[in-house]
Write a protein that holds these residues in place. Sequence first.
Motif, PDB file in Angstrom:
ATOM      1  N   GLN A  61      39.941  43.488  34.967  1.00 29.66           N
ATOM      2  CA  GLN A  61      38.606  43.670  34.383  1.00 29.66           C
ATOM      3  C   GLN A  61      38.028  42.295  34.113  1.00 29.66           C
ATOM      4  N   GLY A  62      36.729  42.174  34.156  1.00 36.61           N
ATOM      5  CA  GLY A  62      36.102  40.893  33.840  1.00 36.61           C
ATOM      6  C   GLY A  62      35.545  40.217  35.066  1.00 36.61           C
ATOM      7  N   VAL A  63      35.584  38.900  35.091  1.00 37.71           N
ATOM      8  CA  VAL A  63      35.017  38.127  36.188  1.00 37.71           C
ATOM      9  C   VAL A  63      35.701  38.507  37.491  1.00 37.71           C
ATOM     10  N   PHE A  64      34.912  38.619  38.538  1.00 37.48           N
ATOM     11  CA  PHE A  64      35.402  39.058  39.847  1.00 37.48           C
ATOM     12  C   PHE A  64      35.156  37.940  40.856  1.00 37.48           C
ATOM     13  N   VAL A  65      36.216  37.443  41.460  1.00 37.52           N
ATOM     14  CA  VAL A  65      36.129  36.347  42.415  1.00 37.52           C
ATOM     15  C   VAL A  65      36.445  36.878  43.806  1.00 37.52           C
ATOM     16  N   SER A  66      35.626  36.512  44.785  1.00 34.05           N
ATOM     17  CA  SER A  66      35.877  36.895  46.180  1.00 34.05           C
ATOM     18  C   SER A  66      36.232  35.664  46.993  1.00 34.05           C
ATOM     19  N   PHE A  67      37.161  35.862  47.925  1.00 34.99           N
ATOM     20  CA  PHE A  67      37.638  34.787  48.783  1.00 34.99           C
ATOM     21  C   PHE A  67      37.284  35.079  50.232  1.00 34.99           C
ATOM     22  N   GLU A  68      36.950  34.043  50.961  1.00 39.78           N
ATOM     23  CA  GLU A  68      36.694  34.133  52.394  1.00 39.78           C
ATOM     24  C   GLU A  68      38.024  34.357  53.113  1.00 39.78           C
ATOM     25  N   ALA A  69      38.072  35.349  53.994  1.00 40.94           N
ATOM     26  CA  ALA A  69      39.272  35.579  54.809  1.00 40.94           C
ATOM     27  C   ALA A  69      39.426  34.403  55.768  1.00 40.94           C
TER      28      ALA A  69
END
Length: 118
Positions: A61-69
Motif C-alpha cells: 500500500q502507498g507509493v507505487f513505483v513502476s520499472f521499465e522492462a
Amino acid sequence: MGKFVSWVEIPTQEFDRAVTFYEKVFLQKLNKEDFGNEKMACFESGEGAVVAAPGFSPANQGVFVSFEAPDNLEKTMNRLVENGGKIIQGKTKIEVENRAFFAICLDCEGNKIGLYGN
C-alpha cells in the motif's frame, strides 16, 4: 524541467534476497553499500536503491513505483515469478496513444511494483 523523480528507496526485510531478486528480474548488477545500521544496493541508473534500515518496512500500500522492462514485459514477468515475486495484474494495454503495456506485481519482499514495456 529535467527528471521529476529523483530517488526511490525500496524497503526490504531480507536485504540479500531482495538484491538478488532485483538483479535477476531487471538484468543489472546493483552496487551494495553497508553503512552500519543501513544497507543500500543502488540501481545502475542512479535513480534509487533497495534498502534495509530501521523504520523501513515492505508494503503493498502507498507509493507505487513502476520499472521499465529491460527486454520485454513477458520475459521480465517470468523472471519476477521465478525469483519469488507475484503477478497481481497481468500484461495490460494502456489505452492511450503511443503507450505500451503495464503489469502490477509484488516483489519478493511484498512491495507492490509496476512493470512497463512491450
